[in-house]
Design an enzyme around this catalytic site. Structure first.
Site, PDB file in Angstrom:
ATOM      1  CD  GLU A   1      13.268 -25.926  48.586  1.00 57.44           C
ATOM      2  OE1 GLU A   1      12.941 -25.416  47.510  1.00 57.44           O
ATOM      3  OE2 GLU A   1      14.277 -25.604  49.217  1.00 57.44           O
TER       4      GLU A   1
ATOM      5  CE  LYS B   1      11.353  -9.978  41.219  1.00 57.93           C
ATOM      6  NZ  LYS B   1      10.514  -9.989  42.440  1.00 57.93           N
TER       7      LYS B   1
ATOM      8  CB  CYS C   1      17.676 -22.611  50.569  1.00 57.55           C
ATOM      9  SG  CYS C   1      19.072 -21.742  51.264  1.00 57.55           S
TER      10      CYS C   1
ATOM     11  CD  GLU D   1      23.861 -20.001  46.149  1.00 59.28           C
ATOM     12  OE1 GLU D   1      23.448 -21.020  46.737  1.00 59.28           O
ATOM     13  OE2 GLU D   1      25.058 -19.765  45.945  1.00 59.28           O
TER      14      GLU D   1
HETATM   15  P1  NAD Z   1      10.753 -18.179  43.497  1.00 58.37           P
HETATM   16  O1  NAD Z   1      11.760 -18.840  42.683  1.00 58.37           O
HETATM   17  O2  NAD Z   1       9.336 -18.307  43.155  1.00 58.37           O
HETATM   18  O3  NAD Z   1      11.014 -16.605  43.600  1.00 58.37           O
HETATM   19  C1  NAD Z   1      12.292 -16.070  43.883  1.00 58.37           C
HETATM   20  C2  NAD Z   1      12.419 -14.746  43.181  1.00 58.37           C
HETATM   21  O4  NAD Z   1      12.330 -14.971  41.781  1.00 58.37           O
HETATM   22  C3  NAD Z   1      11.318 -13.740  43.519  1.00 58.37           C
HETATM   23  O5  NAD Z   1      11.900 -12.454  43.594  1.00 58.37           O
HETATM   24  C4  NAD Z   1      10.396 -13.835  42.327  1.00 58.37           C
HETATM   25  O6  NAD Z   1       9.655 -12.668  42.079  1.00 58.37           O
HETATM   26  C5  NAD Z   1      11.385 -14.081  41.208  1.00 58.37           C
HETATM   27  N1  NAD Z   1      10.812 -14.696  40.010  1.00 58.37           N
HETATM   28  C6  NAD Z   1       9.724 -15.498  39.911  1.00 58.37           C
HETATM   29  N2  NAD Z   1       9.500 -15.829  38.626  1.00 58.37           N
HETATM   30  C7  NAD Z   1      10.467 -15.232  37.895  1.00 58.37           C
HETATM   31  C8  NAD Z   1      10.773 -15.196  36.507  1.00 58.37           C
HETATM   32  N3  NAD Z   1      10.038 -15.836  35.606  1.00 58.37           N
HETATM   33  N4  NAD Z   1      11.850 -14.495  36.108  1.00 58.37           N
HETATM   34  C9  NAD Z   1      12.622 -13.841  36.996  1.00 58.37           C
HETATM   35  N5  NAD Z   1      12.365 -13.817  38.316  1.00 58.37           N
HETATM   36  C10 NAD Z   1      11.301 -14.513  38.762  1.00 58.37           C
HETATM   37  O7  NAD Z   1      11.076 -18.721  44.930  1.00 58.37           O
HETATM   38  P2  NAD Z   1      10.360 -18.344  46.239  1.00 58.37           P
HETATM   39  O8  NAD Z   1       9.113 -19.111  46.301  1.00 58.37           O
HETATM   40  O9  NAD Z   1      10.272 -16.873  46.353  1.00 58.37           O
HETATM   41  O10 NAD Z   1      11.455 -18.845  47.303  1.00 58.37           O
HETATM   42  C11 NAD Z   1      11.518 -20.137  47.723  1.00 58.37           C
HETATM   43  C12 NAD Z   1      12.563 -20.892  46.951  1.00 58.37           C
HETATM   44  O11 NAD Z   1      13.829 -20.251  47.037  1.00 58.37           O
HETATM   45  C13 NAD Z   1      12.795 -22.252  47.523  1.00 58.37           C
HETATM   46  O12 NAD Z   1      12.836 -23.194  46.493  1.00 58.37           O
HETATM   47  C14 NAD Z   1      14.152 -22.158  48.209  1.00 58.37           C
HETATM   48  O13 NAD Z   1      14.899 -23.302  48.342  1.00 58.37           O
HETATM   49  C15 NAD Z   1      14.846 -21.178  47.386  1.00 58.37           C
HETATM   50  N6  NAD Z   1      15.877 -20.534  48.171  1.00 58.37           N
HETATM   51  C16 NAD Z   1      17.165 -20.886  47.950  1.00 58.37           C
HETATM   52  C17 NAD Z   1      18.178 -20.323  48.705  1.00 58.37           C
HETATM   53  C18 NAD Z   1      19.620 -20.671  48.475  1.00 58.37           C
HETATM   54  O14 NAD Z   1      20.487 -19.999  48.982  1.00 58.37           O
HETATM   55  N7  NAD Z   1      19.918 -21.684  47.721  1.00 58.37           N
HETATM   56  C19 NAD Z   1      17.871 -19.372  49.669  1.00 58.37           C
HETATM   57  C20 NAD Z   1      16.546 -19.030  49.865  1.00 58.37           C
HETATM   58  C21 NAD Z   1      15.554 -19.621  49.094  1.00 58.37           C
END
Ligand code: NAD
Length: 501
Positions: A399, A192, A302, A268
């Site tokens: 963050e 997804k 991230c 992650e």
């Molecule tokens: P998010 O956690 O809101 O969303 C990430 C994904 O999770 C999206 O596909 C979203 O649709 C899905 N999601 C949201 N709610 C969900 C639920 N209840 N159940 C299952 N899936 C769900 O994060 P974001 O705002 O899209 O991305 C930013 C965040 O991601 C930041 O905190 C960043 O640090 C982190 N990030 C981490 C890494 C890493 O490698 N550690 C890399 C990129 C981003």
């Protein structure tokens, strides 16, 4: 529009055709069961550029059924690693044949620099595929020398149906960071993409099919987190979830996995990575590393070095040089080759960053430069630097995931280590010094999954990374990344009349 230049959404527009907008299930593009669609927005203008099918629970169910069938009865897990590898190599070739179009998709959908997508994101995606394609026929178990009368061995077997849930900051790289090792392992996948950036993922589904990946092995479900994402993490027939995103959502995914079939998860998550600059560092080099360590990809990374600790003797000089760099940083249309920073990916993220900047001002940090949005359309934000930041301020704790740097002054190495560790996160850290003892001590003392010495955000496919503490667990990249998708089976058999022990 800048800081520097560039003039808005349309002047460099190279809108690629949007060829794929449905869900990809069992080798075919299909409408969602509900028939619903949602808007995909160009962050350069804030306007919709496409509508894509909106997957929900029923669609996830169909995709998981297809993946289950492909895993339980299809050829993919049963063919040799070399055969899987050669199909993945073909997939990589097809990506390279379409670099321009794929790069443009990530630019119009994610606001990412076209030049970076062309030379980094898309070619590296092909490299990730080739790295794991090369590993697919080198998945070994071990021979066990057991107690007298027994012998045994271990097998590393594919874990089964993998659900991958990814964020929007690197739509292409995240897709392959998850999909490539899972495919090499012989798993089948339901992925997804983030609701903000589904376009390139759908293109990759098409290329996977052209490359010869069998139907049902790679499925793509566009949709929202609370619906499609939640349906994946709670699905009884998904054997593992691999997630990249926020800590908050990571917790929800782990809860859903625990409440359903106890599937293993790898997470992650977020970060608030410290970069520690010592007085003996070459100041210009340190400033370059610190600046790019945070402002690369508009701070939407991230591992971003968002807490920069500078030793007191060089603090003012570093401050001044960072501000000079920020003032010369060109913000504008990400298709413009002169531009350094495009728009933030989404309106929500844009507003979140601006609200953090207001927090920083209110809590008494000194705004050295930036702090405002740019223009009246699209999601552009000035590179922003705060000085005199304290660990208890919101901008130092949470963050931001945007172009906002926090500068902090320190006196001793011990103080820097203590303050750098004063965070719930543990994704990455950096140290800049010419003193090997200092570099070694800091590297071993910081609780984070990857430490960069005299560099930052230097990734390599053979170097795994992943979080400590609330930045999650599990590794991406390297062979550790592949092992996430394999499980170990032990096989034991009696051996009779052997004179050997
Ligand atoms: P998010 O956690 O809101 O969303 C990430 C994904 O999770 C999206 O596909 C979203 O649709 C899905 N999601 C949201 N709610 C969900 C639920 N209840 N159940 C299952 N899936 C769900 O994060 P974001 O705002 O899209 O991305 C930013 C965040 O991601 C930041 O905190 C960043 O640090 C982190 N990030 C981490 C890494 C890493 O490698 N550690 C890399 C990129 C981003």
């Amino acid at each position: 529009m800048d800081n520097g230049s560039s003039n808005g959404a349309d002047s460099f527009a190279q809108i690629p055709p949007i060829k794929f907008s449905k869900l990809f299930i069992n080798g075919k593009f299909v409408d969602s069961v509900s028939g619903k669609t949602f808007e995909v927005v160009d962050p350069r203008s804030g306007e919709a550029i496409a509508r894509v099918s909106e997957g929900d629970k029923e669609d996830v169910d169909l995709a998981v059924k297809a993946a289950r069938q492909a895993f339980d009865h299809g050829p993919w897990p049963r063919m040799s690693g070399a055969e899987r590898g050669s199909i993945m190599m073909k997939f990589a070739d097809l990506i390279e044949e379409n670099i321009e179009e794929l790069a443009a998709l990530d630019t119009i959908n994610g606001g990412k620099l076209f030049s970076h997508c062309k030379v980094i994101d898309i070619p590296v995606a092909a490299k990730i595929l080739r790295y794991y394609a090369g590993a697919a026929d080198k998945i070994h178990g071990t021979v066990l020398k057991l107690s007298k009368g027994l012998q045994g061995y271990t097998l590393r077997e594919p874990i089964g149906v993998v659900g991958s849930i990814i964020p929007w900051n690197f739509p292409t790289l995240m897709f392959f960071t998850k999909a490539a090792p899972a495919l090499a392992a012989g798993c089948t996948v339901v992925i997804k993409p983030a609701e903000q950036t589904p376009l390139s993922a759908l293109y990759y589904a098409h290329l996977a099919s052209l490359a010869g990946i069998p139907d049902g092995v790679l499925n793509v479900i566009n949709g929202f987190g609370d619906t499609a994402g939640a349906a994946i993490s709670s699905h009884m027939e998904v054997d593992k979830v691999s997630f990249t995103g926020s800590t908050e959502v990571g917790r929800k995914i782990m809860t859903a996995a625990a409440a359903s079939n106890l599937k293993p998860v790898s997470l992650e998550l977020g970060g608030k990575s410290p970069l520690i600059i010592f007085e003996d560092a070459d100041i210009d080099e340190a400033v370059d590393i610190a600046f790019n360590g945070l402002f690369y990809n508009k701070g939407e990374i991230c591992v971003a070095g968002s807490r920069v600790y500078v030793q007191e003797g060089i603090y003012e000089k570093v401050e001044k040089k960072l501000v000079e760099k920020a003032n010369a940083w060109i913000i504008g249309d990400p298709f413009d080759p002169l531009v350094n920073q495009g728009p933030q990916t989404s309106k929500k993220q844009f507003e979140k960053i601006l609200s953090y900047i207001e927090h920083g001002k209110r809590e008494g940090a000194k705004l050295l430069t930036g702090g405002k949005h740019i223009g009246n359309k699209g999601f552009y934000i000035e590179p922003t630097i705060f000085s005199g930041v304290k660990e208890d301020m919101t901008i130092a704790k949470e963050e931001i995931f945007g172009p906002v740097m926090s500068l902090m002054k320190f006196k001793t190495m011990e103080e820097a280590i203590k303050r750098a560790n004063d965070t719930m996160y543990g994704l990455a850290a950096g140290v800049i010094t010419n003193n090997l003892n200092v570099a070694n001590t800091v590297s071993r003392s910081i609780r984070a999954g990857i430490i960069w010495i005299n560099c930052f955000t230097r990734f390599d496919l053979d170097c795994s990374y992943g979080g400590y503490k609330m930045s999650g667990f599990g590794k991406d990249f390297g062979l550790d990344g592949l092992y996430q998708y394999l499980q170990i089976k032990s096989v034991v058999t009696p051996i009779q009349d052997s004179p050997w022990h």
